[in-house]
Design an enzyme around this catalytic site. Structure first.
Site, PDB file in Angstrom:
ATOM      1  N   ASP A   1      -7.553  -8.376   6.170  1.00 35.13           N
ATOM      2  CA  ASP A   1      -7.045  -7.167   5.522  1.00 35.13           C
ATOM      3  C   ASP A   1      -8.202  -6.542   4.739  1.00 35.13           C
ATOM      4  O   ASP A   1      -8.765  -7.169   3.848  1.00 35.13           O
ATOM      5  CB  ASP A   1      -5.908  -7.571   4.570  1.00 35.13           C
ATOM      6  CG  ASP A   1      -4.938  -6.449   4.290  1.00 35.13           C
ATOM      7  OD1 ASP A   1      -5.390  -5.287   4.248  1.00 35.13           O
ATOM      8  OD2 ASP A   1      -3.743  -6.717   4.102  1.00 35.13           O
TER       9      ASP A   1
ATOM     10  N   ASP B   1      -6.177  -1.223   4.753  1.00 38.37           N
ATOM     11  CA  ASP B   1      -5.268  -0.820   3.681  1.00 38.37           C
ATOM     12  C   ASP B   1      -5.441   0.670   3.337  1.00 38.37           C
ATOM     13  O   ASP B   1      -6.570   1.157   3.248  1.00 38.37           O
ATOM     14  CB  ASP B   1      -5.615  -1.670   2.444  1.00 38.37           C
ATOM     15  CG  ASP B   1      -4.609  -1.559   1.326  1.00 38.37           C
ATOM     16  OD1 ASP B   1      -3.457  -1.953   1.528  1.00 38.37           O
ATOM     17  OD2 ASP B   1      -4.990  -1.085   0.229  1.00 38.37           O
TER      18      ASP B   1
ATOM     19  N   GLU C   1      -3.252   1.404   7.755  1.00 34.49           N
ATOM     20  CA  GLU C   1      -2.029   1.681   7.008  1.00 34.49           C
ATOM     21  C   GLU C   1      -2.067   3.139   6.587  1.00 34.49           C
ATOM     22  O   GLU C   1      -2.916   3.529   5.788  1.00 34.49           O
ATOM     23  CB  GLU C   1      -1.929   0.774   5.773  1.00 34.49           C
ATOM     24  CG  GLU C   1      -0.592   0.912   5.071  1.00 34.49           C
ATOM     25  CD  GLU C   1      -0.617   0.515   3.597  1.00 34.49           C
ATOM     26  OE1 GLU C   1       0.449   0.215   3.045  1.00 34.49           O
ATOM     27  OE2 GLU C   1      -1.699   0.542   2.980  1.00 34.49           O
TER      28      GLU C   1
ATOM     29  N   HIS D   1       4.796  -6.836   3.282  1.00 36.12           N
ATOM     30  CA  HIS D   1       4.845  -7.336   1.907  1.00 36.12           C
ATOM     31  C   HIS D   1       5.179  -6.250   0.888  1.00 36.12           C
ATOM     32  O   HIS D   1       5.284  -6.540  -0.301  1.00 36.12           O
ATOM     33  CB  HIS D   1       3.490  -7.969   1.572  1.00 36.12           C
ATOM     34  CG  HIS D   1       2.381  -6.962   1.614  1.00 36.12           C
ATOM     35  ND1 HIS D   1       1.982  -6.344   2.779  1.00 36.12           N
ATOM     36  CD2 HIS D   1       1.617  -6.431   0.631  1.00 36.12           C
ATOM     37  CE1 HIS D   1       1.021  -5.484   2.502  1.00 36.12           C
ATOM     38  NE2 HIS D   1       0.777  -5.519   1.208  1.00 36.12           N
ATOM     39  N   ASP D   2       5.291  -5.006   1.318  1.00 36.75           N
ATOM     40  CA  ASP D   2       5.627  -3.909   0.405  1.00 36.75           C
ATOM     41  C   ASP D   2       7.076  -3.446   0.561  1.00 36.75           C
ATOM     42  O   ASP D   2       7.509  -2.543  -0.159  1.00 36.75           O
ATOM     43  CB  ASP D   2       4.732  -2.685   0.681  1.00 36.75           C
ATOM     44  CG  ASP D   2       3.266  -2.929   0.352  1.00 36.75           C
ATOM     45  OD1 ASP D   2       2.979  -3.775  -0.509  1.00 36.75           O
ATOM     46  OD2 ASP D   2       2.413  -2.263   0.974  1.00 36.75           O
TER      47      ASP D   2
HETATM   48  O1  TEU Z   1       0.031  -0.250  -0.026  1.00 37.37           O
HETATM   49  C1  TEU Z   1      -0.039   1.139  -0.140  1.00 37.37           C
HETATM   50  C2  TEU Z   1       0.973   1.748  -0.920  1.00 37.37           C
HETATM   51  O2  TEU Z   1       0.867   2.910  -1.151  1.00 37.37           O
HETATM   52  C3  TEU Z   1       2.097   0.909  -1.419  1.00 37.37           C
HETATM   53  O3  TEU Z   1       1.795   0.555  -2.708  1.00 37.37           O
HETATM   54  C4  TEU Z   1       3.333   1.695  -1.321  1.00 37.37           C
HETATM   55  O4  TEU Z   1       3.136   2.986  -1.748  1.00 37.37           O
HETATM   56  C5  TEU Z   1       4.414   1.158  -2.133  1.00 37.37           C
HETATM   57  O5  TEU Z   1       4.608  -0.175  -1.867  1.00 37.37           O
HETATM   58  C6  TEU Z   1       5.677   1.882  -1.806  1.00 37.37           C
HETATM   59  O6  TEU Z   1       6.447   1.941  -2.933  1.00 37.37           O
HETATM   60  C7  TEU Z   1      -1.137  -0.962   0.122  1.00 37.37           C
HETATM   61  C8  TEU Z   1      -0.814  -2.438   0.107  1.00 37.37           C
HETATM   62  O7  TEU Z   1      -0.047  -2.752   1.218  1.00 37.37           O
HETATM   63  C9  TEU Z   1      -0.161  -2.774  -1.195  1.00 37.37           C
HETATM   64  O8  TEU Z   1       0.289  -4.095  -1.253  1.00 37.37           O
HETATM   65  C10 TEU Z   1      -1.170  -2.510  -2.282  1.00 37.37           C
HETATM   66  O9  TEU Z   1      -0.575  -2.682  -3.535  1.00 37.37           O
HETATM   67  C11 TEU Z   1      -1.736  -1.092  -2.202  1.00 37.37           C
HETATM   68  O10 TEU Z   1      -2.072  -0.691  -0.890  1.00 37.37           O
HETATM   69  C12 TEU Z   1      -3.003  -0.995  -2.999  1.00 37.37           C
HETATM   70  O11 TEU Z   1      -4.021  -1.692  -2.350  1.00 37.37           O
END
Ligand code: TEU
Length: 545
Positions: free
Chosen positions: A98, A194, A236, A310-311
């Site tokens: 990642d 990411d 992403e 994971h989000d």
């Molecule tokens: O996620 C991108 C992101 O924008 C998320 O935080 C998303 O907006 C949120 O979960 C929705 O409410 C990526 C990663 O997957 C995340 O785990 C990280 O926190 C973020 O980037 C920062 O690196």
């Protein structure tokens, strides 16, 4: 379209802190992952997308990287990483790292240097201004933090401990490319990038997403790191439309293999409060969105298929039924996704239908996004009450997906001998891997069958490359579609509701390929008078005549 090895691959995402702890410190680790490779091989996956394991102060669980070429001691050592890459290969599994390239941790040496003085050689690795503008952080509050030593503001789209890199500075691109190439040399199979849609930003014009520099930067990165190598890359991209997704994933353009788009994943969010106040879920809309993405590429791009990561909250709790029909609805959701065109991603625990968690106390949660949003929406703006916010946490918070993996019904679900960094979902005594492996009709074996079908000599071309056509588009409970490749047609029929549904289709069945209920095929072979039980999903091969 030219075939690529990753068209037929199935990816499994590991969130390392919550997967398997071998050391007893309460955090999952690389040796823990290593010990579960036989389990993953049994499931049938080809690739692991490994969420960040680099050195990190863990303000955002590793998405705040302090050193891209060091492993955080919680997870093990670089030698453990090399062992994992090597051992996974013996199980026919590749590792996707990642890459968090939009920002680093404020503990990264680059930032430590940059904040020492305005003329430090690393100053321009980050974004500094005398005055902040109106841009807000995705984790709440302004996107600017004042630095007292040098009397300027630095820019951060996420936490203030995650300063954004300055991609306008060509040195940043060069350093990052060297780092990526180093990982390629370590033998990894690919990368997940990411929030990659943020790197082309032009902040003085208020542009953060899909900025003008984005695609040139990715083409340059491709040239320097990915070209002529058998790597898979997935970006992403929260802001991708089909047209934008083609810019990234059209093979002619030499950028990325595919992108995660989030149109379906945010379909039930509130226009103002977003995921903290979800709207009723509308199947007709979901079908329209999925169908749009299934039909938009025609060789000019490739889909990444996912319900979970994971989000996002657990899919069985979100759009399935995590009570009476937990297993059946999880199999239905799996069938719908794995029947589509694209590369499927499974998030750890999805294959045993793990559910959302419900902690009474906000302090039992860890996620910085929850904490910051609470501060903003409940305490400062008072736009949501405590109860409303907790409801949002139960339906949508990221920690729903981050509770430790449930391996068996021993203490802490066999995840750790120590104190877990985040509490487990108490339902582990019932929902766990050991239990799933013991029962031939478990969700695990359904995923295993779906993966095997995608790779079977009989159906792989249709499942991987077949055209997609949505049927019954206006039906509010039934999700039905056909995949066709040359003479072969597969029909997926799914009743996304707790009520029996009767449908009539003027199609004839050659064979029932997969049914999430144990039933005599005869009972469901007349498509003109089909009765689908609650959350029933069936895959048919249709007669050619
Ligand atoms: O996620 C991108 C992101 O924008 C998320 O935080 C998303 O907006 C949120 O979960 C929705 O409410 C990526 C990663 O997957 C995340 O785990 C990280 O926190 C973020 O980037 C920062 O690196």
């Amino acid at each position: 379209m030219e075939k690529q090895w990753w068209h037929s691959a199935v990816v499994y995402q590991i969130y390392p802190r919550s997967f398997c702890d071998s050391s007893g410190d309460g955090n999952g680790d690389l040796r823990g992952i290593n010990s579960k490779l036989p389990y993953l091989e049994k499931l049938g996956i080809d690739l692991i997308w490994l969420s960040p394991v680099y050195l990190s102060p863990m303000k955002d669980n590793g998405y705040d990287i302090a050193d891209y070429q060091a492993i955080d001691p919680r997870f093990g050592s670089m030698a453990d990483m090399q062992t994992l890459i090597h051992t996974a290969k013996q199980h026919n599994i590749g590792i996707m790292m990642d890459l968090v390239l939009n920002h680093t941790s404020d503990q990264h040496q680059w930032f430590q240097q940059a904040k020492q003085s305005r003329d430090n050689p690393y100053r321009d690795y980050y974004i500094w201004r005398d005055q902040p503008n109106q841009i807000r952080s995705i984790f709440s509050g302004p996107a600017w933090q004042f630095d007292n030593t040098t009397k300027q503001y630095y820019f951060h789209l996420f936490a203030d401990a995650q300063p954004d890199l300055n991609w306008e500075n060509p040195k940043v691109a060069t350093e990052i490319q060297q780092m990526i190439s180093w990982w390629v040399e370590q033998g990894v199979a690919g990368f997940r990038l990411d929030v990659i849609d943020l790197i082309g930003k032009q902040i003085d014009q208020g542009i953060t997403e899909n900025g003008p520099r984005l695609h040139p930067l990715l083409q340059q990165m491709h040239q320097a790191c990915f070209a002529n190598k058998p790597l898979v890359t997935v970006g992403e991209t929260w802001g991708a439309t089909p047209e934008i997704a083609k810019l990234y994933s059209n093979p002619q353009r030499q950028e990325l293999s595919m992108v995660f788009q989030f149109e379906h994943a945010s379909i039930d969010w509130h226009p103002i409060h977003g995921k903290w106040q979800v709207q009723p879920f509308d199947l007709i809309e979901l079908k329209a969105v999925m169908s749009k993405w299934q039909t938009c590429f025609d060789g000019d791009g490739w889909n990444a298929l996912f319900w979970n990561n994971h989000d996002l909250p657990r899919i069985v709790s979100r759009w399935g039924n995590d009570g009476q029909y937990r297993e059946r609805s999880a199999k239905l959701l799996a069938t719908l996704l794995h029947g589509m065109q694209g590369t499927p991603y499974i998030y750890q625990g999805e294959e045993i239908a793990m559910t959302n968690v419900r902690f009474e106390d906000l302090d039992d949660y860890d996620d910085i996004e929850i904490k910051n949003s609470y501060q903003e929406k409940v305490l400062e703006q008072q736009s949501l009450s405590h109860q409303q916010f907790m409801q949002g946490v139960y339906t949508s918070a990221r920690d729903n997906a981050r509770t430790p993996m449930q391996w068996d019904n021993s203490v802490n679900a066999g995840f750790t001998h120590g104190k877990p960094w985040l509490a487990l979902n108490p339902n582990y005594s019932d929902i766990n891997v050991a239990n799933a492996l013991d029962r031939a009709d478990s969700v695990f074996y359904h995923y295993q069958q779906l993966i095997a079908l995608r790779k079977s000599a009989e159906y792989s071309d249709t499942l991987i490359y077949g055209d997609f056509a949505l049927l019954l588009a206006e039906h509010p409970q039934v999700f039905a579609y056909v995949r066709q490749h040359q003479q072969q047609r597969l029909l997926v029929m799914a009743n996304v509701s707790e009520q029996e549904q009767q449908v009539g289709l003027n199609l004839s069945v050659e064979k029932v390929v997969l049914n999430n209920l144990q039933q005599n095929d005869e009972l469901v072979s007349d498509l003109e008078a089909l009765r689908l039980a609650p959350y029933q999903a069936i895959v048919y091969a249709l007669s050619t005549s």
